[in-house]
Motif scaffolding. Structure first.
Motif, PDB file in Angstrom:
ATOM      1  N   GLU A 152      12.626  30.527  16.723  1.00 36.76           N
ATOM      2  CA  GLU A 152      12.182  31.130  17.997  1.00 36.76           C
ATOM      3  C   GLU A 152      12.874  32.471  18.211  1.00 36.76           C
ATOM      4  OE1 GLU A 152      10.244  29.524  20.854  1.00 36.76           O
ATOM      5  OE2 GLU A 152       9.427  28.462  19.130  1.00 36.76           O
TER       6      GLU A 152
ATOM      7  N   ARG B  10      11.406  35.060  15.860  1.00 31.85           N
ATOM      8  CA  ARG B  10      10.058  35.436  16.299  1.00 31.85           C
ATOM      9  C   ARG B  10      10.138  36.382  17.502  1.00 31.85           C
ATOM     10  NH1 ARG B  10       7.858  31.416  19.585  1.00 31.85           N
ATOM     11  NH2 ARG B  10       9.469  32.462  20.788  1.00 31.85           N
TER      12      ARG B  10
ATOM     13  N   GLN C 264       3.101  32.891   7.935  1.00 30.66           N
ATOM     14  CA  GLN C 264       1.675  32.612   7.700  1.00 30.66           C
ATOM     15  C   GLN C 264       0.778  33.843   7.830  1.00 30.66           C
ATOM     16  OE1 GLN C 264       0.579  29.089   9.952  1.00 30.66           O
ATOM     17  NE2 GLN C 264       1.803  27.759   8.667  1.00 30.66           N
TER      18      GLN C 264
ATOM     19  N   TRP D 273       1.215  30.832  18.670  1.00 28.19           N
ATOM     20  CA  TRP D 273       2.357  30.909  17.755  1.00 28.19           C
ATOM     21  C   TRP D 273       3.274  32.054  18.164  1.00 28.19           C
ATOM     22  CZ3 TRP D 273       2.333  35.616  15.422  1.00 28.19           C
ATOM     23  CH2 TRP D 273       1.102  36.264  15.247  1.00 28.19           C
ATOM     24  N   LYS D 274       2.762  32.966  18.987  1.00 31.83           N
ATOM     25  CA  LYS D 274       3.641  34.044  19.466  1.00 31.83           C
ATOM     26  C   LYS D 274       4.646  33.527  20.490  1.00 31.83           C
ATOM     27  CE  LYS D 274       0.486  37.797  18.424  1.00 31.83           C
ATOM     28  NZ  LYS D 274      -0.557  38.708  18.911  1.00 31.83           N
TER      29      LYS D 274
ATOM     30  N   ASP E  24       5.443  29.877  20.391  1.00 35.11           N
ATOM     31  CA  ASP E  24       5.861  28.547  19.933  1.00 35.11           C
ATOM     32  C   ASP E  24       5.862  28.578  18.413  1.00 35.11           C
ATOM     33  OD1 ASP E  24       6.117  25.927  19.149  1.00 35.11           O
ATOM     34  OD2 ASP E  24       4.611  25.136  20.534  1.00 35.11           O
ATOM     35  N   SER E  25       7.054  28.678  17.838  1.00 32.18           N
ATOM     36  CA  SER E  25       7.104  28.900  16.387  1.00 32.18           C
ATOM     37  C   SER E  25       6.797  27.645  15.586  1.00 32.18           C
ATOM     38  CB  SER E  25       8.444  29.506  15.980  1.00 32.18           C
ATOM     39  OG  SER E  25       9.493  28.745  16.469  1.00 32.18           O
ATOM     40  N   MET E  26       6.552  26.513  16.254  1.00 30.14           N
ATOM     41  CA  MET E  26       6.128  25.329  15.508  1.00 30.14           C
ATOM     42  C   MET E  26       4.645  25.393  15.119  1.00 30.14           C
ATOM     43  SD  MET E  26       8.027  22.138  17.333  1.00 30.14           S
ATOM     44  CE  MET E  26       7.508  21.009  16.035  1.00 30.14           C
ATOM     45  N   LEU E  27       3.905  26.272  15.750  1.00 28.12           N
ATOM     46  CA  LEU E  27       2.455  26.274  15.529  1.00 28.12           C
ATOM     47  C   LEU E  27       2.059  26.949  14.223  1.00 28.12           C
ATOM     48  CD1 LEU E  27       1.117  27.135  19.092  1.00 28.12           C
ATOM     49  CD2 LEU E  27       1.421  24.892  18.031  1.00 28.12           C
ATOM     50  N   ASN E  28       0.977  26.447  13.636  1.00 28.74           N
ATOM     51  CA  ASN E  28       0.360  27.136  12.514  1.00 28.74           C
ATOM     52  C   ASN E  28      -0.487  28.292  13.017  1.00 28.74           C
ATOM     53  OD1 ASN E  28       1.226  25.618  10.229  1.00 28.74           O
ATOM     54  ND2 ASN E  28      -0.017  23.924  11.006  1.00 28.74           N
ATOM     55  N   HIS E  29      -0.689  29.269  12.155  1.00 33.76           N
ATOM     56  CA  HIS E  29      -1.500  30.427  12.524  1.00 33.76           C
ATOM     57  C   HIS E  29      -2.967  30.102  12.242  1.00 33.76           C
ATOM     58  CE1 HIS E  29       1.901  33.557  12.729  1.00 33.76           C
ATOM     59  NE2 HIS E  29       2.368  32.350  12.930  1.00 33.76           N
ATOM     60  N   ILE E  30      -3.525  29.287  13.129  1.00 31.27           N
ATOM     61  CA  ILE E  30      -4.928  28.887  13.039  1.00 31.27           C
ATOM     62  C   ILE E  30      -5.672  29.704  14.088  1.00 31.27           C
ATOM     63  CG2 ILE E  30      -6.533  26.944  13.277  1.00 31.27           C
ATOM     64  CD1 ILE E  30      -4.657  26.385  11.022  1.00 31.27           C
ATOM     65  N   PHE E  31      -6.722  30.376  13.662  1.00 31.54           N
ATOM     66  CA  PHE E  31      -7.434  31.299  14.545  1.00 31.54           C
ATOM     67  C   PHE E  31      -8.823  30.767  14.885  1.00 31.54           C
ATOM     68  CE2 PHE E  31      -4.330  33.641  12.192  1.00 31.54           C
ATOM     69  CZ  PHE E  31      -3.773  34.463  13.148  1.00 31.54           C
TER      70      PHE E  31
ATOM     71  N   GLN F  16      -7.444  20.674  10.682  1.00 33.96           N
ATOM     72  CA  GLN F  16      -7.314  22.095  11.013  1.00 33.96           C
ATOM     73  C   GLN F  16      -8.653  22.835  11.082  1.00 33.96           C
ATOM     74  OE1 GLN F  16      -4.172  23.824   8.587  1.00 33.96           O
ATOM     75  NE2 GLN F  16      -2.600  22.660   9.637  1.00 33.96           N
TER      76      GLN F  16
END
Lengths: 554, 554
Positions: free
Chosen positions: A438, A441, A535, B296-297, B299-306, B535
């Motif tokens: 965190e 980031r 990612q 993800w900006k 919450d750094s646990m998230l994957n970068h899924i768009f 995903q």
């Protein structure tokens, strides 16, 4: 197994490998014993034809594919040229573990034949491209010892998932490359094959764990190879050998069907596979081909990360500049490199933002915790103080199975024996790791970074077996799970005189003072590390190409 | 704390909540004591104006936003109407935990004012939309007890990350909704607030753990709310209450800053947050807004899924059809529903592929392992056999802090006390989970599925406190990490007569025979579950909208 048992296996294994070097490609080794820099031998030795010298010296992977597509070169010509140059590199640096030139040339002929027979059929993205593979990847009929005697003569029966896909895309595999015993050191030395040498200066390490890739590509026995990285294993050899390297984010590139030195299923910091190459765009191409292949269809561990066809923004890039990790002062050639790079980027209008890294100590504690989760099996005293061993599935067991000793660099990594961790320690680790992520980031976004540059290590390739466990410069980005690339810049030059500029105390000074001047470290490459957001591997690949173009321009 | 201590806290907490119901919205409860189906009370009770009845009854979230944008309704009108209807729902079903109508109406006025003052300023994506929140999300100044006495009067000081973003997009929060003690049962009952009732039939469970959302949305006291799901906690209440529900893949929607009953940092099967709503397209909109926000900006646990702007292919959809989980036979209303749905889809040209699920037993063993990784704290005998407790950070500690008893459904979940797991057991779990995921992915790809449909449970909403730990129908997809949605279809009808068709032995028959006929289960909703690929949440949302349109057409 008796002590002599493991030596017999090694001797036999090496003899079998050496027998696969055709006599027409054999060097008179007596000529090169006294040379430290071996880079020009392939050109001078008289083995390669002019055309083979041209093919292997003057094109990157992207160029070669284009010239095989348009018929300027046949696949057979290209593959044979790289087999020949890899054979030369092998004799000089011991960079190969497995050799399958005959199969590669046969496949090359077949690709040429198919192209001639079906001229209208679209060619695959990597048509005819020779790709070298780190020893840990599986190719049927070859070993994947990863530097353990116990895995010698254990032939793979199928391709790793990544290799299978690369083959479908027209790649030609022709050799596998040197690694350290355990895959966990920066010196590619093991009891099966011995040590891989750095062709820039044989007194320096070739790096690890993808050391064979680094040395082979530096010799231009390959234009692109696949390595792996959990703390720097792609970036360290790229740095030591002056090649391009690209460490992706975790779960973006498939590792399925690859030999690992550790237990399957480990949570925490994860290994990743990625390319080393002679150009930035070759690494970008490999990443594009991998992401377009949607390997999650074959490996359910992967995230659904796609190649999105991004472009760079129409404004000056914002690049963070990190001088050092706050623990180890970069030596004179690395500091000069950073100054030169910053100057060039600034001159080209790139916006540079000086940054300091936070919590590096804590990050490294977390990294070592992650590596020792199932009980650390490598002790600094070569004593196997092993707590809670899981039968036959860890590094020490692999070593003990054959009775082989630990190599120097394994003994010197400075890892301490630690007990296996409890679930609560693991959960605490996960929480702490996220906390650090965190913070990084926030640093990234609050500065609006497109990327960040820093040295990949405080030093150029050090003398063999002196790297030790010093990996914060690279391993930090494994903990963060940020992709990171290596761009070669130059090499040690006569101005890089010894000084006493170590800033961070006695421990730093001890490492710093190992730099004993430009003669001792002659021809050692200097490189920068370019780090991207987690990612956002595609975006990093674009930024690296752009920065590289600036840095290579006059 | 003494026994009376916890009761005093609960009494006071409930009184404080009830005091926030304006007198103008109070029902004469004596009129409704004998009714099992409460759905029409908001319309009949005389509290809502005709316009309020229209606003709350006849529009989904997408419609409401459009009408607030174009000025047909003011935000204040819409928010006030939903506050009023939620107040009615609360009195009938006990579906709310926290009430903040005044703040919501104040915010609504402000949004109206800003729109009037700056008519040219673009409105945010969720402009004025009232959104209800499961109790576990944080809203400053309110509690997030998640059904534990120990968290009463512990006011949150900031918004959960997801809520913060929804606010930025123009959402209006006005209430939080009922959950079970522990969040780990399918009956939303706890000692702080008591039990939430199912408005279709008060003798049946409202489901859990997002039971308050299900009941509130069924009463149309909300058109969209946010729940969470680790084994079915969005889908079970959507099913019990006949609403739409959408459980995303893990690490796609932020859970940061949300109260959890378990230890932070857990590896394995992870909870997810997602919407419940009165329409499929409302859930799709919420998912789109979330993915476009790039959380993800924060919450750094998230994957970068768009959100990729996908469209459905121009060919008939291929939908797998799973009759049951091979363990529990669906009861007559659920079997009829599956036949009707299949027939309608087939008539519309959808290609249906009958499928059997493999390794369901193994998958459930893995799920329970995952839930008990840090030592299972809930015993079937209400005995707290706790091994290796981590101080103050687990479910039993939360219960013990106040001296409150376990509620029935927690006692009946059938979880056994288990020791905390070793690292090697955890690694084995991870490997086994991946192995199962590979098999399901192969099934998916080899059949070329666009989605898969199956019942979300073998039964409709069962009698209160009888769901037990039976969660394979939903929890399987948490283990696989596949997104899964609920689409309401109909309800129990007089043809759904009792039979003896249980196929899978005595254990199955015991559960099956609890279905005692259409009178006992009158008005219980029937729903289908639609499952997508890991995903590929966006694609699933598209497929659900399409299937829903087919199923709702005449």
């Amino acid at each position: 197994m008796s002590n002599s048992g493991w030596q017999e296996i090694a001797t036999k294994k090496q003899a079998e490998r050496d027998a696969l070097l055709p006599s027409k490609w054999r060097l008179d080794m007596s000529k090169y014993q006294s040379r430290n820099n071996l880079l020009t031998v392939p050109i001078d030795c008289g083995i390669l034809s002019d055309k083979q010298i041209d093919i292997t010296s003057n094109y990157d992977a992207v160029d070669l594919i284009a010239r095989m597509r348009d018929g300027t070169f046949s696949v057979e010509e290209v593959v044979t040229a790289f087999c020949a140059r890899a054979a030369i590199a092998q004799q000089l640096t011991n960079c190969l573990t497995e050799i399958f030139f005959d199969e590669a040339i046969e496949r090359a002929r077949q690709l040429d034949h198919e192209k001639a027979t079906n001229p209208d059929k679209p060619l695959p993205k990597l048509f005819g491209l020779p790709i070298s593979l780190k020893d840990s990847f599986m190719v049927p009929g070859t070993d994947a010892t990863i530097g353990f005697i116990c895995f010698a003569n254990d032939k793979s029966t199928k391709y790793s998932v990544l290799c299978e896909m690369l083959l479908e895309q027209g790649a030609v595999f022709y050799c596998k490359t040197a690694i350290p015993q355990t895959l966990m050191t920066a010196d590619s030395d093991n009891n099966v094959f011995g040590r891989c040498l750095n062709p820039h200066n044989t007194s320096l390490t070739a790096g690890g764990s993808s050391g064979g890739e680094g040395a082979l590509i530096a010799m231009r026995g390959s234009v692109v190879g696949i390595g792996t990285d959990i703390a720097g294993s792609i970036r360290i050899p790229a740095h030591c050998n002056g090649t391009y390297g690209f460490k992706p984010s975790a779960r973006v590139v498939s590792l399925q069907g690859k030999r690992s030195p550790g237990r399957a299923g480990l949570v925490g910091v994860e290994p990743v596979a990625g390319p080393l190459a002679t150009s930035a765009r070759a690494n970008a191409l490999i990443m594009q081909v991998i992401l377009e292949a949607e390997l999650w269809k074959r490996d359910s561990m992967l995230n659904h990360i796609f190649w999105r066809g991004l472009t760079l923004p129409n404004r000056p890039l914002k690049i963070g500049v990190v001088e050092d990790d706050g623990q180890n002062t970069p030596t004179p050639p690395m500091r000069r490199m950073m100054r030169d790079v910053s100057q060039k980027l600034m001159n080209a209008g790139v916006e540079l933002i000086p940054l300091k890294l936070t919590e590096v100590d804590k990050a490294m504690d977390l990294l070592w915790f992650s590596f020792s989760m199932d009980g650390m099996k490598v002790s600094p005293l070569s004593l196997c103080i092993v707590y809670d061993i899981h039968p036959s599935q860890d590094t020490v067991d692999y070593i003990n199975q054959s009775g082989e000793p630990m190599v120097n660099s394994v003994r010197q990594t400075g890892l301490v024996a630690l007990p296996a961790k409890s679930i609560h320690e693991i959960l605490d680790f996960t929480v702490a790791r996220i906390g650090t992520q965190e913070k990084y980031r926030d640093m990234w976004l609050s500065n609006g970074l497109d990327a960040l540059i820093m040295p990949p290590a405080p030093f150029t390739a050090p003398k063999i077996d002196t790297w030790g466990g010093l990996a914060a410069y690279t391993a930090l980005w494994n903990l963060m799970d940020y992709p990171a690339a290596i761009v070669p810049i130059g090499q040690v030059n006569p101005d890089d005189r010894v000084d006493e500029a170590a800033k961070y105390g006695a421990k730093d000074a001890k490492v710093y003072n190992r730099y004993s001047g430009p003669e001792q470290f002659a021809d050692a490459p200097t490189t920068i590390q370019v780090v991207g957001m987690k990612q956002e591997d595609e975006y990093l690949a674009l930024v690296v190409e752009k920065l590289d173009a600036i840095l290579k321009s006059r």
